[in-house]
Design a protein around this motif. Structure first.
Motif, PDB file in Angstrom:
ATOM      1  N   HIS A 223     -13.627  11.034  -5.988  1.00 42.53           N
ATOM      2  CA  HIS A 223     -14.137  10.812  -4.633  1.00 42.53           C
ATOM      3  C   HIS A 223     -15.364  11.656  -4.403  1.00 42.53           C
ATOM      4  O   HIS A 223     -15.803  12.399  -5.289  1.00 42.53           O
TER       5      HIS A 223
ATOM      6  N   ALA B  48      -6.686   9.168  -3.186  1.00 43.75           N
ATOM      7  CA  ALA B  48      -6.954   7.880  -2.511  1.00 43.75           C
ATOM      8  C   ALA B  48      -5.658   7.079  -2.445  1.00 43.75           C
ATOM      9  O   ALA B  48      -4.749   7.283  -3.262  1.00 43.75           O
TER      10      ALA B  48
ATOM     11  N   SER C 228       0.823  -1.224   0.000  1.00 40.77           N
ATOM     12  CA  SER C 228       0.000   0.000   0.000  1.00 40.77           C
ATOM     13  C   SER C 228       0.849   1.263   0.000  1.00 40.77           C
ATOM     14  O   SER C 228       1.860   1.354   0.700  1.00 40.77           O
TER      15      SER C 228
ATOM     16  N   SER D 178     -12.055   0.929  -4.753  1.00 39.02           N
ATOM     17  CA  SER D 178     -12.936   1.744  -5.608  1.00 39.02           C
ATOM     18  C   SER D 178     -12.753   1.359  -7.072  1.00 39.02           C
ATOM     19  O   SER D 178     -13.658   1.524  -7.891  1.00 39.02           O
TER      20      SER D 178
ATOM     21  N   ASN E 181      -6.067  11.181   1.393  1.00 40.74           N
ATOM     22  CA  ASN E 181      -7.236  10.868   2.218  1.00 40.74           C
ATOM     23  C   ASN E 181      -7.360   9.353   2.329  1.00 40.74           C
ATOM     24  O   ASN E 181      -7.929   8.693   1.460  1.00 40.74           O
ATOM     25  N   ASN E 182      -6.832   8.816   3.417  1.00 41.52           N
ATOM     26  CA  ASN E 182      -6.781   7.362   3.522  1.00 41.52           C
ATOM     27  C   ASN E 182      -8.081   6.739   4.014  1.00 41.52           C
ATOM     28  O   ASN E 182      -8.147   5.534   4.248  1.00 41.52           O
ATOM     29  N   LYS E 183      -9.117   7.568   4.128  1.00 44.93           N
ATOM     30  CA  LYS E 183     -10.449   7.006   4.391  1.00 44.93           C
ATOM     31  C   LYS E 183     -11.121   6.596   3.069  1.00 44.93           C
ATOM     32  O   LYS E 183     -12.097   5.870   3.072  1.00 44.93           O
ATOM     33  N   LEU E 184     -10.587   7.100   1.979  1.00 50.48           N
ATOM     34  CA  LEU E 184     -11.133   6.699   0.674  1.00 50.48           C
ATOM     35  C   LEU E 184     -10.727   5.260   0.376  1.00 50.48           C
ATOM     36  O   LEU E 184      -9.667   4.795   0.814  1.00 50.48           O
ATOM     37  N   LEU E 185     -11.580   4.571  -0.378  1.00 52.74           N
ATOM     38  CA  LEU E 185     -11.224   3.208  -0.802  1.00 52.74           C
ATOM     39  C   LEU E 185     -10.003   3.293  -1.713  1.00 52.74           C
ATOM     40  O   LEU E 185      -9.943   4.152  -2.601  1.00 52.74           O
TER      41      LEU E 185
ATOM     42  N   ARG F 165     -10.654  -6.701   2.093  1.00 54.70           N
ATOM     43  CA  ARG F 165     -10.229  -5.407   1.553  1.00 54.70           C
ATOM     44  C   ARG F 165     -11.226  -4.932   0.501  1.00 54.70           C
ATOM     45  O   ARG F 165     -11.713  -5.718  -0.304  1.00 54.70           O
TER      46      ARG F 165
END
Lengths: 396, 396
Positions: free
Chosen positions: B396, B103, B52, B169, B57-61, B166
């Protein structure tokens, strides 16, 4: 039926493969019967068994009758054994009737006719007729690496007398037809005029191997697709030379043989047969032309490789007419017929006048545990054998 | 090229079969590179490797890109490895250019895509998508009786994270085409719209076994002869549904496969493919009708047994247009294409929006040590992957 208990299979057939323990037991039983019938028995270096009944004039060449006692692994009761035991029956009948023939009579049981364990088939009659050397025959190995020579020794049937040293005035072999013709034509006796010639070829088609998915049809060079007109024309070839021609595709070997790969190579196993030498040759040449024609306009490369040819055999006209006379005398329906299968008589016919008698077998089945014949047909065939032998043994 | 030294074969290919020592070495090399590129690496219970790179923005898929590092036993350098290493190249490029995507981005290398050692193929992406259970996958055995689970443990790649936990998007897989279309059409980029559906059937023709010699042609019930119109019509079926349909006869199995016996039985292995579910179904029904028609008027009995079907897959229109946009932006020639082969993306497309990018491979060769691609095509494909990822990771 007693012989058929030796090596009897659960489905009613016989497993008496050459030089097995069962073959030895069958031979022992047969030799015992021959001795009971007053014959002198001799075994040659190939394990061929000869049982002789003296004639009035033992300077005359003897008349030979017989076949083989070995079987396929899942064979029938009659293929081979019928011809050997019918010859013994003839001698027993002559004994019962107190008939002494002019010339002596011999029964033969040839070793390893089937070739099921040791290839090639008919190897012992082949040595007898000079087709193979004794050393070659002895060195043949089975799938476990055992040699024919050692196995002959092991079962106690490697005799001393030289193979092929015996001469005959006439040789007869009674056999089941192993085909459907006599039954279909409702004839009791087949007067075998000869044996078909055989040409074995591989047709090798080479295209380009590709995955079943990605490559569009138009880009493919597919030997399976290209084989279709070739196969059609092979069958048409048999029609062209009907009724005697045979064309058989025993198998098609794709490489690699994987469902999701369009093969890059296809080998087609072809068996062509015809009783006329010239026609067989024409058929083989046509096969080459067919493959050339169908591949010349494509990206497929095609080659035809003849891997074996056995020329047609014509049996002795003297023996043929003796069989014909016997059938007529007995009032039996008969027809001339050509043997599609090989027999020891093919080789023997090279060194002595030879003829064969066929009787019908149920549904044409042979090399099969279900192989069957009627008692009546067996008796008729044996009677024809008797009368042919009587005629042959009185000629001098 | 460095990855291709691991398991390199004398003929220029690669043998890096799943869970072999070479597979372990390949994984170690890849994991090391990922860590050097600043990625955090996680291994799941199926040995799938996820590397990874954080986004803004690590809340995005995250956006996923990758393929597989295992190969066929005599495989090529690029099948699988290209897609994994291209994804790594994308991350290294982002690092070099100091670009942070919105993302996060992940690279994946799926375990045992080829299925060459442990069947079925694509087993680990299959577990990920819920097609197989973990227990089922662990219990698969290779030809030496070793299980996939034990071998995963042995090479140190049985991870702890739950398979399939996991979410993404968008998922992209760059792969060589493994077919000849892009090369023939002179296109740099294949925008893969989906994967062909596959229907595997056996056509079983039963006739009556007979010797090649004795039985006249007119009495024969020959499944090889009867197969010819059936085979012709199967190829005609592919023509009918051209250009996407595929019909492949991988092999024909005669029984017994003996040259001098006309077979009693023939099994024809059929592989039908089409990207449209309804058409594939029509093709299979036509196959049944073809066999019925050709055997209804003969003594041959014919049955069609479908042994496996894989329905067609349509990739995400969003992913397809991102790939299309990338190719256009880069000024690369491209075409829509349907994958004829299976890929991990087939299973992944069930659980996330998925797309694939194809690049040409020399002569369409794959699963072959001669498999080859040009540097230019590799760079073009990787650039398309980069730009597709950039678009996906900024949404997003």
């Amino acid at each position: 039926m007693q012989m058929a208990t030796i090596g009897a299979t659960p489905n009613g057939g016989v497993n008496r493969v050459a030089l097995s323990h069962e073959d030895k037991l069958g031979r022992d039983l047969f030799v015992g019967w021959c001795k009971e019938a007053g014959c002198s028995v001799e075994i040659d270096q190939m394990g061929n068994i000869f049982a002789s009944r003296a004639g009035r004039n033992n300077k005359l060449l003897p008349v030979l009758a017989g076949s083989h006692l070995d079987s396929q692994p899942t064979g029938g009761k009659y293929d081979g054994a019928l011809g050997v035991l019918a010859a013994l029956e003839v001698i027993e009948t002559l004994n019962d009737q107190k008939i002494t023939t002019e010339a002596p009579i011999e029964i033969v049981s040839w070793t390893n006719e089937e070739g099921a364990r040791f290839a090639p088939a008919m190897i012992a009659s082949g040595v007898f007729a000079g087709e193979f050397t004794l050393d070659y025959a002895y060195s043949r190995i089975d799938k476990d690496g055992l040699t024919l020579g050692d196995e002959l020794d092991r079962i106690g049937y490697k005799g001393k007398s030289v193979v092929g040293n015996r001469k005959y005035s006439a040789c007869f072999e009674l056999h089941i037809e192993q085909g459907p013709i006599l039954e279909a034509e409702k004839k009791s006796i087949g007067i075998v005029t000869g044996v078909q010639g055989i040409s074995w070829s591989d047709i090798i088609l080479v295209g380009k191997e590709t995955h079943a998915g990605p490559t569009p049809m138009k880009y493919r060079i597919d030997p399976v697709k290209s084989s279709l007109p070739i196969l059609s024309e092979i069958y048409a070839l048999a029609d062209k030379y009907t009724p005697h021609a045979r064309a058989t595709i025993g198998y098609l070997k794709a490489e690699p043989a994987i469902r999701n790969t369009q093969p890059g190579k296809l080998v087609i196993a072809v068996d062509l047969r015809h009783p006329d030498k010239k026609t067989l040759s024409l058929m083989h040449k046509a096969l080459i032309r067919i493959a050339e024609k169908e591949t010349s306009n494509s990206s497929i490369s095609g080659t035809v490789k003849e891997i074996w040819r056995s020329e047609p055999v014509n049996f002795s006209s003297t023996c043929i007419s003796m069989i014909d006379n016997a059938a007529k005398k007995l009032g039996l329906s008969s027809m001339e017929i050509i043997s599609g299968a090989g027999h020891d008589s093919v080789y023997i016919s090279r060194v002595a006048p030879t003829g064969m008698i066929f009787i019908p077998c149920e549904n044409g089945l042979s090399h099969n545990e279900m192989e069957n014949i009627s008692k009546e047909d067996a008796a008729n065939g044996t009677n024809v054998l008797l009368h042919a032998i009587l005629e042959a043994s009185s000629m001098h």
